[in-house]
Design a protein around this motif. Structure first.
Motif, PDB file in Angstrom:
ATOM      1  N   ILE A  52      -1.649  -0.434  -0.201  1.00 53.51           N
ATOM      2  CA  ILE A  52      -0.718  -2.107  -0.808  1.00 53.51           C
ATOM      3  C   ILE A  52       0.539  -1.506  -1.156  1.00 53.51           C
ATOM      4  CG2 ILE A  52      -1.017  -3.610  -1.998  1.00 53.51           C
ATOM      5  CD1 ILE A  52      -3.618  -3.264   0.290  1.00 53.51           C
ATOM      6  N   ARG A  53       1.466  -1.593  -0.542  1.00 51.79           N
ATOM      7  CA  ARG A  53       2.732  -1.904  -1.048  1.00 51.79           C
ATOM      8  C   ARG A  53       3.104  -2.623  -2.114  1.00 51.79           C
ATOM      9  NH1 ARG A  53       7.101  -4.668  -0.117  1.00 51.79           N
ATOM     10  NH2 ARG A  53       5.922  -4.476   2.076  1.00 51.79           N
ATOM     11  N   ASN A  54       3.676  -1.824  -3.868  1.00 55.01           N
ATOM     12  CA  ASN A  54       3.219  -3.021  -4.934  1.00 55.01           C
ATOM     13  C   ASN A  54       4.787  -3.555  -4.540  1.00 55.01           C
ATOM     14  OD1 ASN A  54       3.796  -4.308  -7.443  1.00 55.01           O
ATOM     15  ND2 ASN A  54       4.124  -2.630  -8.100  1.00 55.01           N
ATOM     16  N   VAL A  55       4.966  -4.829  -4.745  1.00 58.88           N
ATOM     17  CA  VAL A  55       5.924  -5.602  -4.250  1.00 58.88           C
ATOM     18  C   VAL A  55       7.285  -5.499  -5.549  1.00 58.88           C
ATOM     19  CG1 VAL A  55       5.568  -6.691  -2.123  1.00 58.88           C
ATOM     20  CG2 VAL A  55       5.319  -7.754  -4.311  1.00 58.88           C
ATOM     21  N   ASP A  56       6.416  -5.479  -6.524  1.00 59.64           N
ATOM     22  CA  ASP A  56       7.444  -5.208  -7.386  1.00 59.64           C
ATOM     23  C   ASP A  56       8.285  -4.350  -7.806  1.00 59.64           C
ATOM     24  OD1 ASP A  56       6.823  -8.041  -8.045  1.00 59.64           O
ATOM     25  OD2 ASP A  56       4.571  -7.423  -8.817  1.00 59.64           O
ATOM     26  N   LYS A  67       5.376   3.045  -5.469  1.00 57.70           N
ATOM     27  CA  LYS A  67       5.681   1.774  -4.901  1.00 57.70           C
ATOM     28  C   LYS A  67       3.997   1.638  -4.066  1.00 57.70           C
ATOM     29  CE  LYS A  67       8.941   2.310  -1.796  1.00 57.70           C
ATOM     30  NZ  LYS A  67      10.154   2.528  -1.113  1.00 57.70           N
ATOM     31  N   TYR A  68       3.280   2.472  -4.143  1.00 56.60           N
ATOM     32  CA  TYR A  68       1.359   1.940  -3.657  1.00 56.60           C
ATOM     33  C   TYR A  68       0.204   1.816  -5.003  1.00 56.60           C
ATOM     34  CZ  TYR A  68       4.665   3.034   0.725  1.00 56.60           C
ATOM     35  OH  TYR A  68       4.754   3.367   1.763  1.00 56.60           O
ATOM     36  N   SER A 125      -9.074   7.840   5.697  1.00 58.63           N
ATOM     37  CA  SER A 125      -7.458   7.618   6.177  1.00 58.63           C
ATOM     38  C   SER A 125      -6.816   8.169   5.218  1.00 58.63           C
ATOM     39  CB  SER A 125      -6.796   7.064   6.534  1.00 58.63           C
ATOM     40  OG  SER A 125      -6.681   5.952   5.946  1.00 58.63           O
ATOM     41  N   LEU A 126      -5.796   8.898   5.311  1.00 58.84           N
ATOM     42  CA  LEU A 126      -5.035  10.147   4.411  1.00 58.84           C
ATOM     43  C   LEU A 126      -3.262   9.863   4.923  1.00 58.84           C
ATOM     44  CD1 LEU A 126      -6.684  13.423   4.732  1.00 58.84           C
ATOM     45  CD2 LEU A 126      -6.791  11.481   2.288  1.00 58.84           C
ATOM     46  N   PRO A 127      -3.024   8.980   3.786  1.00 56.91           N
ATOM     47  CA  PRO A 127      -1.933   9.067   4.282  1.00 56.91           C
ATOM     48  C   PRO A 127      -0.478  10.598   3.876  1.00 56.91           C
ATOM     49  CG  PRO A 127      -2.476   7.287   2.136  1.00 56.91           C
ATOM     50  CD  PRO A 127      -3.809   8.544   2.109  1.00 56.91           C
ATOM     51  N   VAL A 128       0.681  10.624   4.549  1.00 59.57           N
ATOM     52  CA  VAL A 128       1.233  11.997   3.946  1.00 59.57           C
ATOM     53  C   VAL A 128       2.567  11.089   3.575  1.00 59.57           C
ATOM     54  CG1 VAL A 128       1.896  13.901   5.020  1.00 59.57           C
ATOM     55  CG2 VAL A 128      -0.180  13.023   5.867  1.00 59.57           C
ATOM     56  N   VAL A 129       2.354  12.203   2.293  1.00 59.97           N
ATOM     57  CA  VAL A 129       3.706  11.892   1.719  1.00 59.97           C
ATOM     58  C   VAL A 129       4.917  12.876   1.372  1.00 59.97           C
ATOM     59  CG1 VAL A 129       3.226   9.952   1.034  1.00 59.97           C
ATOM     60  CG2 VAL A 129       3.180  11.967  -0.371  1.00 59.97           C
ATOM     61  N   GLY A 183       8.446  13.660  -3.907  1.00 65.83           N
ATOM     62  CA  GLY A 183       9.698  13.052  -4.626  1.00 65.83           C
ATOM     63  C   GLY A 183      10.132  11.651  -3.591  1.00 65.83           C
ATOM     64  N   GLY A 184      10.014  12.048  -2.691  1.00 67.96           N
ATOM     65  CA  GLY A 184      10.219  11.208  -1.237  1.00 67.96           C
ATOM     66  C   GLY A 184       9.842   9.433  -1.824  1.00 67.96           C
ATOM     67  N   ASP A 185       9.469   8.824  -1.125  1.00 65.85           N
ATOM     68  CA  ASP A 185      10.108   7.064  -1.297  1.00 65.85           C
ATOM     69  C   ASP A 185       9.209   6.752   0.101  1.00 65.85           C
ATOM     70  OD1 ASP A 185      11.978   7.154   0.748  1.00 65.85           O
ATOM     71  OD2 ASP A 185      12.799   5.641  -0.455  1.00 65.85           O
ATOM     72  N   LYS A 186       8.407   7.319   0.454  1.00 67.51           N
ATOM     73  CA  LYS A 186       7.851   6.661   1.842  1.00 67.51           C
ATOM     74  C   LYS A 186       6.649   7.247   2.589  1.00 67.51           C
ATOM     75  CE  LYS A 186      10.715   8.176   5.686  1.00 67.51           C
ATOM     76  NZ  LYS A 186      12.041   7.012   6.747  1.00 67.51           N
ATOM     77  N   ILE A 187       4.955   6.401   2.792  1.00 63.53           N
ATOM     78  CA  ILE A 187       4.534   6.973   3.259  1.00 63.53           C
ATOM     79  C   ILE A 187       4.969   7.741   5.456  1.00 63.53           C
ATOM     80  CG2 ILE A 187       2.238   7.018   4.329  1.00 63.53           C
ATOM     81  CD1 ILE A 187       2.372   5.047   2.359  1.00 63.53           C
TER      82      ILE A 187
END
Length: 425
Positions: free
Chosen positions: A80-84, A94-95, A216-220, A223-227
């Motif tokens: 879930i990406r926080n649109v705010d 962000k998530y 499932s496992l997101p990989v980041v 200091g990055g800003d995306k998955i």
């Protein structure tokens, strides 16, 4: 002589394991050698899915939109990406969590409970705050294995016996169409956003997907800003299927299921539903027992006639009209209606096929190849008479590949499991 190039990116990982296997300390046991090999490979090298697109759900998406996105992309969950959040926010800001079909199923069960208790209209049309107060809060607890789960009061079979028209009413309601997924984190299971860093190892990843029951496992990047990637149990089993024939894999994969202690569960502990029970009972059992699917048994209770998984809740929400003539939808009715719907829509699905089975003396690699080729998450173990006596899941397979060294994770889990505001730990 020039070596044959790897068949796929997943096979390349297998060849890397093979190289590490050959130079591993000779005094190590096979199990320790595998641990050592996977500890030396960073998850940054795990192949990304075709198209290299990570599916995200914006926090202002409605429940209806969320179900549609998950169903269309044939995935069980999504971040879930926080649109705010600001555009330049780091991934940790962000998530805000992971939404899963398991959580949506829980939400659906609460709606059916309200309907069974005569509150269908008010439950569907009321504000989220009133809904949450009426449903009550969840208690989150951490089990000895590190798994975070919720506990609630169990529902009765009466609750699960709502008529087929209920789903059509629910999915056409303003509540379903307008409620934002980011607003209801306290009213259904909100999976933790536990991310791997690209420098983490395959061993860490495999343990989280097996012993620690992450789906499932997101990989980041730090200091990055995306998955960068999302690694699932299915993608790991596909990787293993691509490693068939390599010496390190054959030394493990040619073992019989019984040699590895599979299936893990005793026959009397198998979670199942009879064909004449309400289909919502199946989803209730999945939630209460923490399983992702279960067999539908014939009237004798000994043979499986089908399988219902947690992702199949989508068919109650995306095609509710196919049940409107059912007074009560049994598990068997559900399978029949969904199969007919899939055939009419010319959609491929494991639900269209027969129950996939195996025997205790089958080799592990044969099970891996079946799971991968059929795109399924579980396979049922039968005896010589064809009676169902167990189940083997993707998680079970991965759990037999590696083991957790003592004090391996340390403080890894500290502060990484965000909980809803009304929860307790």
């Amino acid at each position: 002589m020039e070596m044959e190039s790897p068949r796929s990116p997943e096979a390349e990982i297998g060849h890397r394991v093979e190289d590490l296997w050959e130079v591993a300390e000779p005094q190590l046991s096979p199990s320790e050698k595998l641990n050592s090999c996977f500890e030396d490979i960073a998850v940054a090298s795990f192949p990304r899915p075709l198209g290299s697109q990570v599916i995200e759900i914006p926090s202002n998406a409605s429940l209806a939109d969320t179900v549609e996105i998950l169903s269309k992309n044939k995935i069980l969950s999504a971040p879930i990406r926080n649109v705010d959040a600001p555009e330049d926010a780091s991934w940790i800001d962000k998530y805000i969590g992971i939404v899963e079909f398991a959580g949506i199923a829980m939400w659906l069960l609460y709606q059916s409970e309200a309907a069974a208790n005569g509150m269908a209209g008010s439950a569907v049309g009321s504000p989220v705050a009133n809904l949450v107060s009426r449903l009550g809060s969840f208690t989150f607890r951490r089990t000895s294995s590190g798994r975070v789960e919720t506990t609630t009061d169990p529902e009765s079979d009466e609750t699960a016996s709502v008529g087929g028209s209920f789903f059509e009413t629910l999915t056409s309601s303003e509540f379903y169409k307008n409620t934002k997924v980011g607003d209801i984190s306290g009213s259904f299971r909100w999976a933790p956003f536990l991310a791997l860093q690209t420098s983490d190892t395959f061993l860490t990843m495999l343990l989280l997907l097996s012993k620690y029951r992450m789906k499932s496992l997101p990989v980041v990047d730090i200091g990055g800003d995306k998955i960068e990637n999302i690694i699932t149990q299915s993608s790991v089993v596909h990787m293993l299927a691509e490693c068939v024939g390599l010496p390190w894999f054959e030394s493990w994969g040619t073992k019989k299921l019984s040699e590895l202690g599979l299936p893990l569960m005793k026959p009397c502990k198998l979670v199942k539903v009879n064909e004449d029970q309400p289909v919502l009972k199946a989803f209730q059992l999945m939630r209460e027992k923490g399983v992702g699917g279960l067999p539908v048994m014939d009237t004798s209770g000994t043979k499986a006639i089908g399988n219902i998984s947690i992702r199949d809740v989508q068919y109650l929400l995306t095609a509710p009209n196919i049940y409107k003539d059912y007074r009560t939808i049994t598990a068997k009715d559900f399978l029949t209606a969904v199969r007919q719907h899939l055939q009419e829509q010319h959609e491929a699905s494991p639900l269209l096929g027969s129950v996939i089975t195996c025997r205790r003396d089958d080799e592990v690699k044969d099970i891996i190849l079946k799971l991968d080729s059929e795109k399924i998450h579980r396979i049922y173990v039968i005896d010589d008479k064809g009676n169902t006596e167990g189940v083997i899941t993707l998680r079970d397979i991965i759990s037999k590949l590696v083991h957790e060294p003592r004090h391996y994770f340390g403080d890894f889990f500290d502060g990484v499991v965000p909980l809803p505001p009304n929860s307790t730990v």
